[in-house]
Design an enzyme around this catalytic site. Structure first.
Site, short mmCIF file in Angstrom:
data_model
loop_
_atom_site.label_atom_id
_atom_site.label_comp_id
_atom_site.label_asym_id
_atom_site.label_seq_id
_atom_site.Cartn_x
_atom_site.Cartn_y
_atom_site.Cartn_z
N ASP A 186 0.83 -1.19 0.00
CA ASP A 186 0.00 0.00 0.00
C ASP A 186 0.88 1.26 0.00
O ASP A 186 1.94 1.29 0.64
CB ASP A 186 -0.87 -0.02 1.27
CG ASP A 186 -1.95 1.03 1.24
OD1 ASP A 186 -2.77 1.02 0.29
OD2 ASP A 186 -1.99 1.87 2.16
N HIS B 202 4.74 6.62 -1.26
CA HIS B 202 4.89 7.54 -0.13
C HIS B 202 6.00 7.14 0.84
O HIS B 202 6.06 7.63 1.96
CB HIS B 202 3.55 7.70 0.58
CG HIS B 202 2.50 8.25 -0.34
ND1 HIS B 202 2.34 9.60 -0.53
CD2 HIS B 202 1.64 7.65 -1.18
CE1 HIS B 202 1.39 9.80 -1.44
NE2 HIS B 202 0.96 8.62 -1.84
N GLU C 74 1.60 -0.20 -4.79
CA GLU C 74 0.62 0.77 -5.24
C GLU C 74 1.34 2.08 -5.50
O GLU C 74 1.80 2.73 -4.57
CB GLU C 74 -0.47 0.98 -4.18
CG GLU C 74 -1.47 2.04 -4.59
CD GLU C 74 -2.27 2.62 -3.43
OE1 GLU C 74 -3.37 3.11 -3.67
OE2 GLU C 74 -1.79 2.61 -2.28
N ASP D 166 -10.12 1.81 -4.77
CA ASP D 166 -9.95 3.26 -4.79
C ASP D 166 -10.50 3.94 -6.05
O ASP D 166 -10.57 5.17 -6.10
CB ASP D 166 -8.47 3.63 -4.66
CG ASP D 166 -7.92 3.29 -3.28
OD1 ASP D 166 -8.69 3.35 -2.31
OD2 ASP D 166 -6.72 2.97 -3.18
#
Ligand code: NAG
Ligand code: NAG
Ligand code: NAG
Ligand code: NAG
Ligand code: NAG
Ligand code: NAG
Ligand code: NAG
Ligand code: NAG
Length: 537
Positions: free
Chosen positions: A223, A227, A247, A317
């Site tokens: 996930d 980031h 992701e 999403d």
């Protein structure tokens, strides 16, 4: 009898072996993505009690997945991807509901007891391996979840402030900010774990080594991979020792392609091609075939290995395909692209049942009201999986051979991958007096079969196949008959012919018709495809 006995023996061997599947092994798989809470209910539960709008638990578990694997294997899938298994937030209900989706991590090292016990998860893993299938688990390391910007750290694995980046909202134009600032908002915050800290790095590494070993996990879906500092991933995935697919919610191939390779991840989810498929096939939509062929060219130039990317049309999403596109043939053509082109096909549960919710939470419908019906999309999925499984196992290098675009027009495209030629169109269901001519690599008069309709086509002079759309815009996949011998499709025999188990019957009374394709087709809504915010749940 003898056969069954031998199967038992090999099943036993599989159960005890550690699979630790590599990227190369995953390349030939196809994946069914499950939201654990939403796939199946235990016997006797109220089948009408789940409304996605309520954003709360509906009752699916690792055990109910295990008990209903025939439906997935019957559609030919060779792997499943399940929601994160780690312990989640258990505080008061938030403005965005409860942690039914599994992405609101408290302590990664503990299991989420909403979904079952350690033994339940092991039993699911064992049962998948007994069936020759792989288990992919979703993992979240970028962040934990809280309800303020100054959370109480005591429920987290890391309890020292130095193990988190200080709160800041993400500035999407600043790469450092994308990595260090917090996803979420100030109502539900996703405190950003300091994945540059050596203690954090080593704690995460030993956790993932143990998790993969303990539950015999074959692959990880990561996930919010975008980031986290890139150099975190090779060490983390090295410790996991299995395939990692991240992701990276970005449709720019220049950006996205940096996340694949020896200094990054094995693979990423293919958002660039997803967006291109919407542009090319969705109805109503831009119907822009060049948007797709351009992305294919860029992918082949910039990704280390486009044949490992995770191809999808839906996930938790983005809106369901049927929410963006009202014509079923647009779905079938886009689906065939995902199975016959470069990459690993991934199908989000419910797509095969024509679900049509838009973004979170409406795209996380319970599957049970569908009755797990044998729909046209389910049958197409089954056909595509069976054919692709044959190509992967019965021919050499099909999955790692890159596709080649043979032709394109405003109405569609033709491409080749190995010995298979695929012709897709965006004209939709009504018949249209147009043709797509493809120059195949095959000699004139070669006898071929179109494996979706099972119709025979002879190759014309100069290697041409003419696809006409007098019966509407159906997808077409051709292979020479000689090579189809032993494929198990369209009446060709096959030693590995897969026998479909019966579909599980668990019908909610009266609910199935709500989800019928007629409703989807009827609702001709002009939908603007907005920008979907990157959320962490
Ligand atoms: C980018 O974001 C980081 C982290 O928030 C911040 O420290 C830095 O000042 C930002 N840079 C610019 C140019 O805004
Ligand atoms: C179609 O996509 C191509 C490639 O992305 C782009 O250059 C072109 O402008 C698009 N055409 C339309 C009509 O949107
Ligand atoms: C898209 O989803 C929304 C919310 O679930 C729903 O109201 C709408 O009818 C859907 N549109 C289509 C075309 O299914
Ligand atoms: C290919 O064959 C291997 C060995 O028999 C089996 O484990 C695997 O599941 C097969 N893969 C596919 C995609 O059918
Ligand atoms: C289809 O199109 C071709 C070429 O444009 C034309 O000659 C033919 O008459 C058309 N057929 C029908 C049934 O409209
Ligand atoms: C024959 O096929 C090639 C592509 O393979 C194409 O370029 C050429 O135009 C074709 N010739 C004729 C006469 O159709
Ligand atoms: C298909 O394979 C079988 C067994 O290998 C062989 O006997 C048969 O002749 C083949 N058929 C064709 C059409 O190649
Ligand atoms: C689904 O329907 C198709 C077409 O009627 C049939 O061939 C197939 O066996 C069915 N599958 C199941 C699992 O019932």
């Amino acid at each position: 009898m003898m056969h069954a006995f031998r199967q038992l023996l090999s099943f036993a061997a599989l159960v005890t072996s550690v699979s630790a599947a590599t990227a190369d092994q995953w390349r030939g798989r196809s994946i069914y993505q499950i939201i654990t809470d939403r796939y199946a209910l235990p016997d006797g539960a109220d089948l009408n009690a789940c409304n996605p709008k309520d954003q709360t638990w509906c009752g699916g578990t690792w055990t109910t997945i295990r008990e209903n694997l025939d439906y997935i294997q019957g559609a030919g899938f060779t792997a499943i991807w399940i929601s994160p298994v780690s312990q989640n937030y258990e505080g008061p209900r938030t403005a965005y509901g409860d942690a039914y989706h599994g992405y609101w991590i408290a302590d990664v090292t503990k299991l989420n007891d909403r979904f079952g016990t350690a033994d339940d998860l092991k039993a699911l893993s064992d049962e998948l391996h007994r069936r020759g299938m792989y288990l992919m688990v979703d993992v979240v390391v970028n962040n934990v979840m809280a309800t303020s910007t100054t959370p109480d750290l005591s429920t987290f694995l890391f309890q020292d402030e130095s193990k988190f980046h200080p709160f800041c909202p993400i500035d999407w134009n600043n790469d450092t900010s994308v990595i260090d600032c917090w996803l979420g908002d100030t109502t539900v915050t996703l405190p950003d774990v300091n994945t540059q800290d050596p203690d954090v790095v080593s704690a995460y590494q030993s956790w993932i080594t143990d998790l993969v070993k303990e539950y015999n996990i074959d692959g990880l879906r990561i996930d919010a991979a975008k980031h986290v500092n890139l150099d975190f991933w090779p060490k983390f995935c090295g410790s996991a020792g299995v395939f990692c697919i991240g992701e990276v919610f970005d449709d720019d191939i220049g950006q996205a392609s940096q996340y694949q390779g020896p200094d990054a991840l094995d693979s990423i989810l293919n958002y660039p091609i997803y967006d291109a498929l919407v542009s090319a096939f969705a109805m109503p939509g831009t119907q822009n075939i060049s948007a797709l062929t351009d992305k294919v060219a860029q992918s082949q130039k910039m990704f280390k290995d486009p044949t490992l990317l995770g191809n999808f049309l839906e996930d938790q999403d983005v809106p369901r395909w049927a929410n963006l596109s009202v014509d079923p043939q647009s779905l079938y053509n886009a689906m065939v692209y995902n199975w016959m082109s470069d990459g690993i096909p991934i199908l989000y549960y419910g797509q095969e049942q024509g679900f049509h919710g838009n973004s979170d939470p409406y795209n996380r419908e319970p599957l049970w009201p569908s009755g797990y019906a044998n729909t046209t999309a389910y049958q197409l999925t089954s056909k595509l999986n069976r054919f692709r499984n044959f190509l992967v196992n019965g021919t050499s290098n099909w999955a790692s051979t890159q596709m080649e675009i043979l032709t394109q027009s405003d109405y569609g495209l033709g491409f080749r991958k190995g010995d298979v030629v695929t012709i897709l169109t965006n004209i939709g269901s009504p018949p249209k007096n147009v043709t797509i001519n493809v120059y195949t690599p095959w000699a004139a008069s070669t006898s071929t079969t179109e494996i979706i309709s099972c119709e025979k086509y002879a190759v014309g002079s100069n290697g041409t196949i003419f696809m006409d759309y007098n019966k509407g815009g159906r997808p077409a996949v051709f292979m020479p008959d000689l090579l189809l011998n032993s494929s198990g499709v369209c009446g060709f025999e096959g030693p590995n012919q897969y026998v479909e188990p019966p579909v599980v019957a668990q019908v909610a009374s009266g609910a199935a018709s709500v989800l019928g394709r007629g409703a989807v087709m009827g609702a001709l809504l002009g939908l603007a495809i907005g920008v979907w915010g990157v959320v962490g749940w």
